[in-house]
Design a protein around this motif. Structure first.
Motif, mmCIF file in Angstrom:
data_model
loop_
_atom_site.group_PDB
_atom_site.id
_atom_site.type_symbol
_atom_site.label_atom_id
_atom_site.label_comp_id
_atom_site.label_asym_id
_atom_site.label_seq_id
_atom_site.Cartn_x
_atom_site.Cartn_y
_atom_site.Cartn_z
ATOM 1 N N ILE A 241 -51.776 28.165 25.493
ATOM 2 C CA ILE A 241 -52.133 27.072 24.584
ATOM 3 C C ILE A 241 -50.974 26.764 23.644
ATOM 4 O O ILE A 241 -50.642 25.602 23.380
ATOM 5 N N SER A 242 -50.318 27.826 23.124
ATOM 6 C CA SER A 242 -49.177 27.632 22.226
ATOM 7 C C SER A 242 -48.041 26.898 22.924
ATOM 8 O O SER A 242 -47.393 26.025 22.335
ATOM 9 N N ALA A 243 -47.816 27.209 24.209
ATOM 10 C CA ALA A 243 -46.753 26.533 24.956
ATOM 11 C C ALA A 243 -47.050 25.040 25.085
ATOM 12 O O ALA A 243 -46.146 24.196 24.939
ATOM 13 N N ASP A 244 -48.312 24.686 25.345
ATOM 14 C CA ASP A 244 -48.675 23.266 25.455
ATOM 15 C C ASP A 244 -48.489 22.546 24.125
ATOM 16 O O ASP A 244 -48.016 21.399 24.082
ATOM 17 N N ILE A 245 -48.859 23.218 23.027
ATOM 18 C CA ILE A 245 -48.705 22.585 21.709
ATOM 19 C C ILE A 245 -47.234 22.381 21.376
ATOM 20 O O ILE A 245 -46.834 21.318 20.865
ATOM 21 N N ASN A 246 -46.401 23.384 21.660
ATOM 22 C CA ASN A 246 -44.962 23.244 21.397
ATOM 23 C C ASN A 246 -44.347 22.143 22.258
ATOM 24 O O ASN A 246 -43.459 21.407 21.819
ATOM 25 N N ALA A 247 -44.850 22.011 23.505
ATOM 26 C CA ALA A 247 -44.345 20.937 24.367
ATOM 27 C C ALA A 247 -44.720 19.573 23.802
ATOM 28 O O ALA A 247 -43.922 18.624 23.832
ATOM 29 N N LEU A 248 -45.933 19.485 23.246
ATOM 30 C CA LEU A 248 -46.348 18.224 22.632
ATOM 31 C C LEU A 248 -45.525 17.936 21.379
ATOM 32 O O LEU A 248 -45.172 16.781 21.103
ATOM 33 N N ALA A 249 -45.170 18.990 20.620
ATOM 34 C CA ALA A 249 -44.318 18.810 19.447
ATOM 35 C C ALA A 249 -42.920 18.355 19.867
ATOM 36 O O ALA A 249 -42.305 17.511 19.188
ATOM 37 N N GLU A 250 -42.377 18.925 20.969
ATOM 38 C CA GLU A 250 -41.081 18.483 21.476
ATOM 39 C C GLU A 250 -41.140 17.015 21.891
ATOM 40 O O GLU A 250 -40.192 16.244 21.682
ATOM 41 N N GLN A 251 -42.274 16.631 22.485
ATOM 42 C CA GLN A 251 -42.447 15.220 22.869
ATOM 43 C C GLN A 251 -42.421 14.329 21.639
ATOM 44 O O GLN A 251 -41.808 13.249 21.646
ATOM 45 N N ALA A 252 -43.083 14.772 20.541
ATOM 46 C CA ALA A 252 -43.074 13.985 19.310
ATOM 47 C C ALA A 252 -41.667 13.899 18.732
ATOM 48 O O ALA A 252 -41.237 12.834 18.254
ATOM 49 N N THR A 253 -40.911 15.021 18.784
ATOM 50 C CA THR A 253 -39.538 15.021 18.270
ATOM 51 C C THR A 253 -38.668 14.064 19.078
ATOM 52 O O THR A 253 -37.873 13.292 18.511
ATOM 53 N N GLN A 254 -38.784 14.097 20.411
ATOM 54 C CA GLN A 254 -38.000 13.213 21.265
ATOM 55 C C GLN A 254 -38.321 11.755 20.970
ATOM 56 O O GLN A 254 -37.419 10.899 20.942
ATOM 57 N N SER A 255 -39.611 11.478 20.730
ATOM 58 C CA SER A 255 -40.006 10.106 20.413
ATOM 59 C C SER A 255 -39.375 9.647 19.099
ATOM 60 O O SER A 255 -38.920 8.497 18.982
ATOM 61 N N LEU A 256 -39.288 10.547 18.106
ATOM 62 C CA LEU A 256 -38.674 10.199 16.826
ATOM 63 C C LEU A 256 -37.168 9.984 16.985
ATOM 64 O O LEU A 256 -36.590 9.096 16.349
ATOM 65 N N ILE A 257 -36.532 10.827 17.819
ATOM 66 C CA ILE A 257 -35.092 10.672 18.034
ATOM 67 C C ILE A 257 -34.795 9.322 18.676
ATOM 68 O O ILE A 257 -33.858 8.612 18.292
ATOM 69 N N GLU A 258 -35.607 8.944 19.661
ATOM 70 C CA GLU A 258 -35.424 7.638 20.292
ATOM 71 C C GLU A 258 -35.705 6.505 19.308
ATOM 72 O O GLU A 258 -35.059 5.457 19.345
ATOM 73 N N ARG A 259 -36.645 6.741 18.423
ATOM 74 C CA ARG A 259 -37.052 5.694 17.478
ATOM 75 C C ARG A 259 -36.003 5.475 16.392
ATOM 76 O O ARG A 259 -35.754 4.342 15.978
ATOM 77 N N PHE A 260 -35.381 6.585 15.939
ATOM 78 C CA PHE A 260 -34.460 6.467 14.806
ATOM 79 C C PHE A 260 -33.005 6.709 15.211
ATOM 80 O O PHE A 260 -32.171 7.121 14.403
ATOM 81 N N GLY A 261 -32.692 6.512 16.472
ATOM 82 C CA GLY A 261 -31.299 6.523 16.909
ATOM 83 C C GLY A 261 -30.668 7.878 17.007
ATOM 84 O O GLY A 261 -29.488 8.042 16.704
ATOM 85 N N GLY A 262 -31.447 8.892 17.388
ATOM 86 C CA GLY A 262 -30.863 10.205 17.661
ATOM 87 C C GLY A 262 -30.549 11.008 16.433
ATOM 88 O O GLY A 262 -29.664 11.865 16.454
ATOM 89 N N ASP A 263 -31.218 10.789 15.331
ATOM 90 C CA ASP A 263 -31.007 11.577 14.117
ATOM 91 C C ASP A 263 -31.591 12.965 14.331
ATOM 92 O O ASP A 263 -32.792 13.144 14.463
ATOM 93 N N ALA A 264 -30.757 13.977 14.388
ATOM 94 C CA ALA A 264 -31.202 15.322 14.741
ATOM 95 C C ALA A 264 -32.107 15.933 13.689
ATOM 96 O O ALA A 264 -32.845 16.856 13.969
ATOM 97 N N ASP A 265 -32.020 15.464 12.432
ATOM 98 C CA ASP A 265 -32.836 16.048 11.368
ATOM 99 C C ASP A 265 -34.289 15.581 11.426
ATOM 100 O O ASP A 265 -35.143 16.121 10.734
ATOM 101 N N ASN A 266 -34.552 14.544 12.221
ATOM 102 C CA ASN A 266 -35.926 14.046 12.311
ATOM 103 C C ASN A 266 -36.718 14.855 13.346
ATOM 104 O O ASN A 266 -37.264 14.322 14.299
ATOM 105 N N SER A 267 -36.754 16.172 13.160
ATOM 106 C CA SER A 267 -37.523 17.044 14.045
ATOM 107 C C SER A 267 -38.905 17.286 13.445
ATOM 108 O O SER A 267 -39.083 17.247 12.232
ATOM 109 N N VAL A 268 -39.874 17.559 14.319
ATOM 110 C CA VAL A 268 -41.247 17.774 13.871
ATOM 111 C C VAL A 268 -41.420 19.217 13.449
ATOM 112 O O VAL A 268 -41.163 20.143 14.231
#
Length: 413
Positions: A241-268
Motif C-alpha cells: 500500500i505504501s508503494a502505491d501511495i508513493n507512486a501516486l505522490a511521484e505522479q503528483a510531483t511529475q505533474s507539478l514539474i510539467e506544470r511549472f517548467g521543471g522546478d525541482a523544488d516543487n516536490s510533493v
C-alpha cells in the motif's frame, strides 16, 4: 312475560270453570246469594292471577325481586356508580393533561438532544481542524528552523533581520510545543475546547502573519486543489500500500514539474504520521479506497508542496448505459437552450454527488463533457421548439473516484 301469560290464562280458566259450576249448582258461600257467590269467586280468581303471577316471577327472577323490593338500593348504587364515573372521568382528563405535558417535555428534550449532537459534531470538526493546523505548524516550524540556520551565515546587513528571525523561531518553537501538548489532551479535555480554540486561533493567526511576511512569492496552488487521485487496492500488506501511495505522490510531483517548467523544488511533501495513518486504515479496512493527494494550503512557487491525504471507500456508482436523470423542459422565454442545459447538468451533478461520486473541492463538479458533445446538444436544443425531454445516461462504468461521463439524449414532446 310468557310465564305470566300462561299462569294468568290457567287461573282464569280455572276460575271461569269454577264460577260456572257454582252458578249452575247455585251454591252459596257465607249465606250469600248464588249470584253474589259467583262474583266473589271471579274477584278472588282475578286476585289470584295477579298475586300468583307476581309471586312466581319474583321466585324465579332476581331482576323482578330487585325491581319490586330493591329499587331504593339500586338507585343508591347507580348514584354511587355515577359519582365514581365522574371522578374517573375527571382523573382521565387530568391524566390526559399530564400526558400532553409529558409529551411536550419529551419533544423539548429531543430538540435539546439534536442541538447537543449538532454542537458535538461542530466540536469534533473544530478538533480535526486544530489537529490539522498543528500539523501545518510543525511543518512550518521545521521550515523556519532551516531558514534561521541559513540566515546565520549572512553578512552584517542581514544580522538585524537574522536576530529577529531567531527570536521569532524561538517563539514558534515554544508555541509549537504548547500546541503539541494541547493536541495530546484534546480527547480528554473536550469540554475545554472552546477556550483552547480561542487561544490556538490567536496563535495560529500570529504564525500565519509571520509566514506571509517571510514569503514574497506568487501563489501557484490553492488550498484543497487536487494534485493526484487514484484507487489503492485493499487486502494487501502495508508495504504494498505504501508503494502505491508513493507512486501516486511521484505522479503528483511529475505533474507539478510539467506544470511549472521543471522546478525541482516543487516536490510533493507528505506528513509521515498522516501517511502511516492512511496505510493503517486501508490495510485494516480490507477494501479498495480512493486516495486523493491535495494541497494542504496556498503554495508559493519554488517551495515544497505540503500535501494532505484523503481516503474514501471506492464503490461502483453507475453502470455503463445506466439512466441517471431525465426531465422535460419547455423551450422559450427565459428557458433558452444554454439555460436549460446548464440547469440539467447542475441537477445531474447534484445527483451524482448524493450517489457518492467525489466532487472537485474547488469547482464542486463531478463530470466531464467533451466540447463537441456540448455543442451538439446545444445545437439540437436550438433547432426545436416547445417541450423537449432530456435523458442522461452513463457513458461508461463510473466509480466513486469519477469523473462521470455522459450520453445525453433529446426527445421532442
Amino acid at each position: 312475560m310468557i310465564v305470566m301469560i300462561i299462569t294468568g290464562g290457567a287461573i282464569a280458566f280455572i276460575g271461569d270453570k269454577l264460577g260456572t259450576k257454582i252458578g249452575k249448582k247455585r251454591l252459596s258461600i257465607f249465606g250469600l246469594r248464588p249470584r253474589h257467590t259467583s262474583m266473589i269467586v271471579t274477584v278472588v280468581t282475578g286476585c289470584l292471577i295477579t298475586g300468583l303471577s307476581i309471586g312466581f316471577m319474583a321466585l324465579i327472577s332476581q331482576n323482578v325481586r330487585t325491581a319490586l323490593f330493591g329499587m331504593d338500593e339500586l338507585r343508591q348504587t347507580m348514584d354511587s356508580t355515577l359519582a365514581e364515573l365522574d371522578a374517573a372521568t375527571e382523573n382521565l382528563f387530568k391524566a390526559q393533561e399530564e400526558f400532553e405535558k409529558a409529551n411536550a417535555n419529551l419533544k423539548e428534550s429531543q430538540l435539546e438532544i439534536l442541538a447537543l449532537k449538532s454542537e458535538q459534531e461542530e466540536l469534533r470538526a473544530e478538533s480535526d481542524r486544530l489537529r490539522e493546523g498543528n500539523n501545518q505548524l510543525e511543518a512550518t516550524n521545521s521550515e523556519l528552523t532551516a531558514l534561521n540556520e541559513n540566515l546565520s551565515g549572512t553578512n552584517a546587513t542581514l544580522e538585524a533581520d537574522n536576530k529577529k528571525l531567531g527570536e521569532f523561531n524561538i517563539t514558534l518553537t515554544a508555541d509549537n510545543e504548547k500546541l503539541s501538548s494541547d493536541n495530546a489532551k484534546l480527547s480528554s479535555d473536550n469540554d475545554k475546547l472552546t477556550a483552547d480554540n480561542s487561544e490556538l486561533e490567536e496563535r495560529n493567526n500570529r504564525l500565519r502573519d509571520g509566514i506571509i511576511a517571510i514569503r514574497e512569492g506568487d501563489i501557484t496552488l490553492r488550498a484543497g486543489e487536487i494534485l493526484a487521485s487514484g484507487i489503492i487496492k485493499g487486502g494487501r500488506s502495508g508495504d504494498e500500500i505504501s508503494a502505491d501511495i508513493n507512486a501516486l505522490a511521484e505522479q503528483a510531483t511529475q505533474s507539478l514539474i510539467e506544470r511549472f517548467g521543471g522546478d525541482a523544488d516543487n516536490s510533493v511533501w507528505i506528513y509521515q504520521p498522516e501517511l502511516h495513518r492512511v496505510i493503517s486504515e486501508i490495510e485494516s479496512g480490507g477494501r479498495d479506497m480512493v486516495l486523493r493527494i491535495s494541497a494542504a494550503g496556498n503554495m508559493v512557487r519554488g517551495e515544497p508542496v505540503r500535501s494532505r491525504l484523503e481516503i474514501y471507500p471506492n464503490e461502483l456508482i453507475f453502470k455503463k448505459g445506466e439512466r441517471i436523470f431525465s426531465k422535460t423542459y419547455e423551450i422559450g422565454g427565459e428557458n433558452q437552450p444554454e439555460t436549460i442545459l446548464r440547469d440539467f447538468l447542475m441537477e445531474i451533478n447534484q445527483i451524482a454527488i448524493e450517489k457518492g461520486i467525489l466532487s472537485d473541492p474547488l469547482t464542486g463538479s463531478v463530470g466531464r463533457m467533451e466540447g463537441t458533445q456540448l455543442y451538439e446538444v446545444l445545437d439540437s436544443l436550438s433547432s426545436v421548439k416547445g417541450k423537449v425531454q432530456l435523458t442522461a445516461t452513463a457513458r461508461e462504468e463510473t466509480d466513486s473516484q469519477g469523473p462521470l461521463r455522459l450520453n445525453i439524449k433529446l426527445e421532442q414532446r
